[in-house]
Design a protein around this motif. Structure first.
Motif, PDB file in Angstrom:
ATOM      1  N   GLN A 132      17.676 -13.085 -99.485  1.00  0.00           N
ATOM      2  CA  GLN A 132      17.558 -14.380 -98.890  1.00  0.00           C
ATOM      3  C   GLN A 132      19.010 -14.823 -98.574  1.00  0.00           C
ATOM      4  OE1 GLN A 132      15.155 -16.410-101.403  1.00  0.00           O
ATOM      5  NE2 GLN A 132      13.217 -15.316-100.848  1.00  0.00           N
ATOM      6  N   VAL A 133      20.216 -14.624 -99.282  1.00  0.00           N
ATOM      7  CA  VAL A 133      21.485 -15.382 -99.057  1.00  0.00           C
ATOM      8  C   VAL A 133      22.505 -14.288 -98.818  1.00  0.00           C
ATOM      9  CG1 VAL A 133      22.870 -17.111-100.086  1.00  0.00           C
ATOM     10  CG2 VAL A 133      20.669 -17.004-100.524  1.00  0.00           C
ATOM     11  N   PHE A 134      22.777 -13.416 -99.623  1.00  0.00           N
ATOM     12  CA  PHE A 134      23.813 -12.745 -99.570  1.00  0.00           C
ATOM     13  C   PHE A 134      24.087 -11.444 -98.829  1.00  0.00           C
ATOM     14  CE2 PHE A 134      23.991 -15.413-103.349  1.00  0.00           C
ATOM     15  CZ  PHE A 134      25.101 -16.260-102.877  1.00  0.00           C
ATOM     16  N   ASP A 135      22.905 -10.790 -98.636  1.00  0.00           N
ATOM     17  CA  ASP A 135      22.886  -9.169 -98.282  1.00  0.00           C
ATOM     18  C   ASP A 135      23.830  -8.830 -97.187  1.00  0.00           C
ATOM     19  OD1 ASP A 135      21.781  -6.611 -98.667  1.00  0.00           O
ATOM     20  OD2 ASP A 135      20.651  -6.976 -96.863  1.00  0.00           O
ATOM     21  N   GLY A 136      24.831  -7.865 -97.477  1.00  0.00           N
ATOM     22  CA  GLY A 136      25.561  -7.558 -96.303  1.00  0.00           C
ATOM     23  C   GLY A 136      27.043  -8.169 -96.613  1.00  0.00           C
ATOM     24  N   LEU A 137      27.136  -9.264 -97.549  1.00  0.00           N
ATOM     25  CA  LEU A 137      28.319  -9.711 -97.846  1.00  0.00           C
ATOM     26  C   LEU A 137      28.899  -9.077 -99.335  1.00  0.00           C
ATOM     27  CD1 LEU A 137      27.733 -13.466 -96.736  1.00  0.00           C
ATOM     28  CD2 LEU A 137      29.006 -11.581 -95.678  1.00  0.00           C
ATOM     29  N   LEU A 138      28.127  -8.499-100.306  1.00  0.00           N
ATOM     30  CA  LEU A 138      28.475  -8.232-101.294  1.00  0.00           C
ATOM     31  C   LEU A 138      28.630  -6.589-101.327  1.00  0.00           C
ATOM     32  CD1 LEU A 138      26.067 -10.216-103.727  1.00  0.00           C
ATOM     33  CD2 LEU A 138      28.624 -10.870-102.670  1.00  0.00           C
ATOM     34  N   ASP A 139      29.616  -6.217-101.990  1.00  0.00           N
ATOM     35  CA  ASP A 139      29.551  -4.680-102.066  1.00  0.00           C
ATOM     36  C   ASP A 139      28.797  -4.012-103.165  1.00  0.00           C
ATOM     37  OD1 ASP A 139      32.089  -3.821-100.300  1.00  0.00           O
ATOM     38  OD2 ASP A 139      32.570  -5.533-101.550  1.00  0.00           O
ATOM     39  N   ALA A 140      28.229  -5.060-104.063  1.00  0.00           N
ATOM     40  CA  ALA A 140      27.202  -4.233-105.175  1.00  0.00           C
ATOM     41  C   ALA A 140      26.690  -5.460-105.864  1.00  0.00           C
ATOM     42  CB  ALA A 140      27.910  -3.320-105.894  1.00  0.00           C
ATOM     43  N   VAL A 141      25.598  -5.452-106.498  1.00  0.00           N
ATOM     44  CA  VAL A 141      24.800  -6.058-107.320  1.00  0.00           C
ATOM     45  C   VAL A 141      24.608  -5.724-108.658  1.00  0.00           C
ATOM     46  CG1 VAL A 141      23.083  -7.969-107.927  1.00  0.00           C
ATOM     47  CG2 VAL A 141      24.220  -8.177-105.501  1.00  0.00           C
ATOM     48  N   TYR A 142      24.876  -6.065-109.775  1.00  0.00           N
ATOM     49  CA  TYR A 142      24.592  -5.379-110.979  1.00  0.00           C
ATOM     50  C   TYR A 142      23.628  -6.305-111.711  1.00  0.00           C
ATOM     51  CZ  TYR A 142      28.087  -1.663-110.476  1.00  0.00           C
ATOM     52  OH  TYR A 142      28.889  -0.592-109.979  1.00  0.00           O
ATOM     53  N   ALA A 143      22.339  -5.905-112.036  1.00  0.00           N
ATOM     54  CA  ALA A 143      21.456  -6.895-112.634  1.00  0.00           C
ATOM     55  C   ALA A 143      20.651  -6.332-113.583  1.00  0.00           C
ATOM     56  CB  ALA A 143      20.369  -7.300-111.472  1.00  0.00           C
ATOM     57  N   LEU A 144      20.002  -6.909-114.393  1.00  0.00           N
ATOM     58  CA  LEU A 144      19.394  -6.251-115.606  1.00  0.00           C
ATOM     59  C   LEU A 144      18.063  -5.867-115.370  1.00  0.00           C
ATOM     60  CD1 LEU A 144      20.023  -9.290-118.266  1.00  0.00           C
ATOM     61  CD2 LEU A 144      21.454  -7.118-118.048  1.00  0.00           C
ATOM     62  N   GLU A 145      17.689  -4.752-116.200  1.00  0.00           N
ATOM     63  CA  GLU A 145      16.303  -4.261-116.105  1.00  0.00           C
ATOM     64  C   GLU A 145      15.132  -5.292-116.353  1.00  0.00           C
ATOM     65  OE1 GLU A 145      15.693  -1.058-118.924  1.00  0.00           O
ATOM     66  OE2 GLU A 145      16.781  -2.338-120.588  1.00  0.00           O
ATOM     67  N   THR A 146      13.880  -4.996-115.690  1.00  0.00           N
ATOM     68  CA  THR A 146      13.013  -5.746-115.881  1.00  0.00           C
ATOM     69  C   THR A 146      12.102  -5.141-117.160  1.00  0.00           C
ATOM     70  OG1 THR A 146      12.704  -6.579-113.768  1.00  0.00           O
ATOM     71  CG2 THR A 146      10.763  -6.851-115.111  1.00  0.00           C
ATOM     72  N   VAL A 147      12.179  -5.823-118.400  1.00  0.00           N
ATOM     73  CA  VAL A 147      11.364  -5.266-119.403  1.00  0.00           C
ATOM     74  C   VAL A 147      10.048  -5.767-119.735  1.00  0.00           C
ATOM     75  CG1 VAL A 147      11.740  -4.814-121.912  1.00  0.00           C
ATOM     76  CG2 VAL A 147      13.558  -4.817-120.440  1.00  0.00           C
ATOM     77  N   GLU A 148       9.116  -5.097-119.559  1.00  0.00           N
ATOM     78  CA  GLU A 148       7.693  -5.647-119.992  1.00  0.00           C
ATOM     79  C   GLU A 148       7.566  -6.060-121.370  1.00  0.00           C
ATOM     80  OE1 GLU A 148       4.572  -2.999-118.916  1.00  0.00           O
ATOM     81  OE2 GLU A 148       4.585  -3.408-116.869  1.00  0.00           O
ATOM     82  N   PRO A 149       6.996  -7.095-121.707  1.00  0.00           N
ATOM     83  CA  PRO A 149       6.793  -7.537-123.197  1.00  0.00           C
ATOM     84  C   PRO A 149       5.995  -6.528-123.784  1.00  0.00           C
ATOM     85  CG  PRO A 149       5.216  -8.641-121.801  1.00  0.00           C
ATOM     86  CD  PRO A 149       6.099  -7.951-120.867  1.00  0.00           C
ATOM     87  N   ASP A 150       5.994  -6.525-125.432  1.00  0.00           N
ATOM     88  CA  ASP A 150       5.292  -5.575-126.195  1.00  0.00           C
ATOM     89  C   ASP A 150       3.694  -6.018-126.049  1.00  0.00           C
ATOM     90  OD1 ASP A 150       7.606  -4.647-127.227  1.00  0.00           O
ATOM     91  OD2 ASP A 150       7.811  -5.845-128.618  1.00  0.00           O
ATOM     92  N   GLU A 151       2.948  -5.111-126.230  1.00  0.00           N
ATOM     93  CA  GLU A 151       1.404  -5.062-126.006  1.00  0.00           C
ATOM     94  C   GLU A 151       1.118  -6.429-126.999  1.00  0.00           C
ATOM     95  OE1 GLU A 151      -0.700  -1.833-126.539  1.00  0.00           O
ATOM     96  OE2 GLU A 151       0.325  -0.712-124.699  1.00  0.00           O
ATOM     97  N   GLU A 152       1.631  -6.536-128.112  1.00  0.00           N
ATOM     98  CA  GLU A 152       1.085  -7.667-129.023  1.00  0.00           C
ATOM     99  C   GLU A 152       1.564  -8.782-128.599  1.00  0.00           C
ATOM    100  OE1 GLU A 152       4.759  -5.464-131.161  1.00  0.00           O
ATOM    101  OE2 GLU A 152       2.843  -4.910-129.998  1.00  0.00           O
ATOM    102  N   ASP A 153       2.350  -8.959-127.657  1.00  0.00           N
ATOM    103  CA  ASP A 153       2.891 -10.091-127.241  1.00  0.00           C
ATOM    104  C   ASP A 153       1.947 -10.714-125.731  1.00  0.00           C
ATOM    105  OD1 ASP A 153       4.647 -10.404-129.386  1.00  0.00           O
ATOM    106  OD2 ASP A 153       6.389  -9.409-128.295  1.00  0.00           O
ATOM    107  N   VAL A 154       1.281  -9.930-125.375  1.00  0.00           N
ATOM    108  CA  VAL A 154       0.473 -10.065-124.158  1.00  0.00           C
ATOM    109  C   VAL A 154      -0.841 -10.449-124.762  1.00  0.00           C
ATOM    110  CG1 VAL A 154      -0.415  -9.272-122.199  1.00  0.00           C
ATOM    111  CG2 VAL A 154       1.817  -8.161-122.965  1.00  0.00           C
ATOM    112  N   PHE A 155      -0.903 -11.908-124.059  1.00  0.00           N
ATOM    113  CA  PHE A 155      -2.158 -12.544-124.394  1.00  0.00           C
ATOM    114  C   PHE A 155      -3.600 -11.740-123.916  1.00  0.00           C
ATOM    115  CE2 PHE A 155      -5.359 -15.987-123.924  1.00  0.00           C
ATOM    116  CZ  PHE A 155      -5.466 -16.434-125.454  1.00  0.00           C
TER     117      PHE A 155
END
Length: 232
Positions: free
Chosen positions: A81-104
């Motif tokens: 939405q904002v920067f695509d094509g202006l940055l050489d790379a983006v390093y972001a964190l993995e998306t981690v699912e919650p543990d099963e016991e933490d899911v309501f």
């Protein structure tokens, strides 16, 4: 029916409980997240002069890399939405699912997966290179920065780290001897709220030992993003 009350009543028949939760998902949660996503598209904007400065840096042949603590799917949609094509790379964190016991309820997890997949599909075609880092690389852990230095084959002395968080960006830059420019314009949390977030809301028994970046390790303070051009 009081849906919020139903969430805590484990003595409800399973079918009724599931109906209440499903109705809540349809009437509250999905509209909420849809509204949030639409408002992000409508209002998400960079700070003044950021895009012009990035274009100028690219014309000078400067490599520009973002190291984000955001989960990968959010970093991707913001980049599109904002920067695509202006940055050489983006390093972001993995998306981690919650543990099963933490899911309501499983339906909540299913909705989360649907939303993430929807965002990823929307941001599937990007000009910017993305790399996903382990969750424990979150700043001020320097491992994400180490990965960038290795991937781009640069020494710390050749880099400049620009960030608005002294506790995260400043510390990770200092840990590798990289010049740090504090983007003061991006720091918007008033002192009274910072006190609440960092200290008052901490559970009892947990020490508040947040490390403070010595002022001597701040190489410059930027009131506007284009001031970065003076240090490159």
């Amino acid at each position: 029916m009081n849906i919020h009350g139903c969430w805590k009543k484990q003595d409800l028949p399973g079918a009724i409980f599931q109906i209440a939760l499903t109705n809540s998902l349809k009437t509250s949660l999905k509209p909420f997240w849809a509204s949030l996503d639409n408002n992000r598209k409508k209002y998400l904007r960079p700070f003044p002069l950021v895009l012009d400065t990035l274009r100028e840096l690219r014309e000078r042949g400067v490599k520009i890399v973002a190291l984000s603590d955001a989960p990968d799917y959010m970093a991707r949609i913001r980049n599109k939405q904002v920067f695509d094509g202006l940055l050489d790379a983006v390093y972001a964190l993995e998306t981690v699912e919650p543990d099963e016991e933490d899911v309501f309820q499983p339906i909540s997890l299913e909705h989360g997966r649907e939303r993430i997949n929807s965002v990823l599909a929307e941001a599937s075609e990007l000009s910017t290179t993305f790399r996903v880092l382990p969750k424990d690389f979150e700043k001020p852990c320097p491992k994400g920065l180490d990965q960038i230095l290795e991937d781009f084959d640069v020494f710390p002395q050749e880099a400049i780290f620009v960030g608005d968080s002294l506790a995260k960006d400043g510390l990770v830059a200092a840990s590798r001897g990289i010049r740090f420019v504090w983007a003061h314009y991006g720091y918007q949390l008033p002192a009274e709220y910072e006190e609440i977030v960092n200290y008052s809301l901490k559970p009892e028994g947990i020490e508040c030992t947040q490390k403070v970046l010595p002022p001597s390790l701040i190489n410059a303070v930027a009131a506007r993003y284009d001031e970065l051009l003076s240090y490159v």
